[in-house]
Design a protein around this motif. Structure first.
Motif, mmCIF file in Angstrom:
data_model
loop_
_atom_site.group_PDB
_atom_site.id
_atom_site.type_symbol
_atom_site.label_atom_id
_atom_site.label_comp_id
_atom_site.label_asym_id
_atom_site.label_seq_id
_atom_site.Cartn_x
_atom_site.Cartn_y
_atom_site.Cartn_z
ATOM 1 N N ASN A 148 -6.334 -18.636 -7.455
ATOM 2 C CA ASN A 148 -7.258 -17.621 -6.958
ATOM 3 C C ASN A 148 -8.631 -17.718 -7.614
ATOM 4 O OD1 ASN A 148 -5.463 -16.482 -5.148
ATOM 5 N ND2 ASN A 148 -4.797 -14.872 -6.543
ATOM 6 N N LYS A 176 -4.797 -15.321 -2.748
ATOM 7 C CA LYS A 176 -5.850 -14.802 -1.867
ATOM 8 C C LYS A 176 -6.423 -15.959 -1.071
ATOM 9 C CE LYS A 176 -7.526 -10.398 -3.419
ATOM 10 N NZ LYS A 176 -8.737 -9.571 -3.570
ATOM 11 N N HIS A 198 -5.488 -10.497 1.734
ATOM 12 C CA HIS A 198 -4.951 -11.716 1.130
ATOM 13 C C HIS A 198 -4.828 -12.869 2.119
ATOM 14 C CE1 HIS A 198 -3.928 -8.927 -2.100
ATOM 15 N NE2 HIS A 198 -3.736 -9.979 -2.862
#
Length: 508
Positions: A148, A176, A198
């Motif tokens: 992420n 994400k 997400h």
């Protein structure tokens, strides 16, 4: 106008479809899924040189990643695969995908590597798929946090790891993505609660399967295709009496604005006449912004229409209780919102009266109101929004709109819908009152409950999206700005769907 109308399947439904299909002439599903992911990834990497990073997990989602990696390697792209598990413990199909990757010359790293000097062209999450049911911890949680933190485009295969595919809950930590490539059909969790934050853009790859023909869906994504037939162009020979009367009841002292907002929204979707019944005896005699609204005393207004929306600014005192009891005892089509819902939650007699109604009714709770109606906490409702909305629809034998990110529309026949329009600008006072007015206005014009609720909920969010596209919001977007945008959209939808050129001629 959007033309798609996608079925949505919980995980159990997807697995039923997968197990029922035995591909023969076509490649197996995992091969098709990996190839489809690779094809979509090419679009994300336009003008982005450099290697790809694919993080593969210990199940079939990891197998999809191995197939994807093999396709890119065979196409001449540099691919780095991180895989921390024992290949011999992979499921059968995933092990075959791993073996094919290895036989083609692919190698795996047991940990995430440092980014190359120019960064990754694409980061791909193939760790955990739709079957995840417990929080991600330990090494894989650390991997997701590291992924992420990387710049550039990030793709999730089927569902971001750590996101519950049925509910949209984050299980510990979740990847994400800027884009999620999902297979066969949409899953509820991609479209509600934390799912949209997400998943990013969700791209559906059907893998040459018609899911709905194999297993009829109970859930659908809301799009104009569901309801575009419901509002044909208006005839020239017509008058306001053809478009119904809507009654809005609420507006206790200090809360008249809620009822007026609902009334303005009802006018903007084309209702012939709108009556606003205010409990505040010192309330305005005329709406200076919308003088077409006919202001009445609340008890008088109840007699003025066959479609009644009650709740915006209603309050919870004895007068509000009496008005709601009277509305519930009528044969009118009802829209219940705000304090009408709170009164149902605290008064068993009113709740019984609502459950036993035979006339059409729709409840529009936000999660807190839904929790009070169900005797649960708000967290419990949000943990499984679909389950909560279906429980309310069964309990009250009515349509239910559970508002929020990815609003659920639940029907008493067990069918459900998810709406994807809307944006954070709608997190402001009065937005629910506008939805109430939109629904009342559409129902007053004679739309059936299925069409009116789908159209009203979709239009509500789409109006906010139109404002955002015009540079209004999301910060500071106001509920009073939505009705005009809703009018623009509904006219455009009708024009797009029914426009046919009619050559005119005149002879004297």
């Amino acid at each position: 106008m959007q033309s798609h109308c996608h079925p949505i399947y919980p995980v159990a439904g997807i697995r039923t479809i997968e197990h029922a299909v035995m591909p023969t002439a076509q490649p197996p599903l995992m091969e098709r899924a990996g190839r489809a992911s690779a094809e979509e990834a090419v679009r994300l990497m336009i003008d982005r040189p450099g290697p790809l990073l694919i993080a593969c997990g210990p199940g079939n989602n990891g197998g999809d990643g191995f197939v994807m990696a093999r396709h890119f390697m065979q196409a001449g792209r540099e691919v780095v695969v991180a895989f921390a598990s024992n290949p011999e413990q992979l499921p059968v199909d995933a092990h075959k995908a791993y073996t094919a990757w290895s036989d083609a010359g692919g190698q795996t790293l047991s940990d995430l590597p440092a980014p190359p000097p120019g960064g990754w062209a694409l980061v791909v999450d193939a760790l955990f798929g739709i079957g995840l049911r417990r929080p991600i911890e330990g090494r894989y949680a650390d991997w997701i946090r590291s992924l992420n933190a990387l710049p550039g485009p990030r793709m999730a295969i089927d569902v971001p790891s750590g996101l519950c595919a049925d509910t949209g809950r984050v299980l510990g930590v979740a990847f994400k993505a800027t884009q999620t490539v999902t297979f066969i059909a949409l899953k509820p969790g991609q479209l509600t609660l934390d799912g949209p934050d997400h998943c990013g853009e969700v791209v559906l790859k059907r893998l040459d399967l018609d899911a709905n023909s194999l297993l009829p869906a109970q859930g659908w994504e809301v799009s104009p295709k569901l309801f575009c037939h419901a509002l044909p162009p208006r005839r020239l020979n017509t008058h306001k009496g053809n478009f119904g009367d809507a009654v809005i009841v609420g507006g206790a002292p200090g809360m008249c604005g809620a009822a007026l907002l609902a009334g303005r929204a009802a006018l903007r979707v084309g209702t012939g006449r709108v009556f606003v019944g205010l409990l505040d005896e010192r309330g305005p005699a005329v709406d200076q912004v919308q003088p077409e609204l006919m202001i009445r005393r609340a008890d008088t207004a109840l007699a003025d229409g066959d479609t009644i929306a009650i709740g915006p600014g209603l309050g919870r005192d004895a007068a509000a209780h009496a008005l709601l009891a009277r509305a519930l005892s009528s044969n009118a089509t009802l829209v219940l919102d705000a304090d009408a819902l709170n009164l149902l939650a605290i008064d068993a007699a009113l709740a019984t009266q609502a459950r036993e109604r035979l006339a059409p009714m729709v409840l529009t709770p936000h999660p807190g109101e839904a929790a009070r109606l169900l005797g649960q906490s708000t967290d419990e409702v949000q943990t499984n929004r679909l389950k909560a909305s279906m429980a309310l629809a069964r309990h009250f034998n009515s349509h239910v709109v559970l508002k929020g990110c990815g609003s659920f529309i639940a029907r008493p026949d067990g069918q459900w819908r998810i709406n994807r329009t809307g944006n954070p600008g709608m997190a402001a006072a009065g937005m629910g009152d506008v939805l109430t007015g939109l629904l009342a206005g559409l129902l007053a014009q004679g739309l059936n409950m299925n069409d009116a609720v789908a159209m009203g909920v979709h239009l509500h969010g789409a109006a906010a999206d139109l404002l955002l596209a015009r540079g209004i919001g999301p910060i500071g977007m106001g509920a009073a700005e939505l009705p005009d945008a809703a009018r623009d959209l509904i006219n455009q939808w009708v024009a797009d769907d029914f426009a046919t050129p009619h050559p005119l001629s005149h002879r004297s």
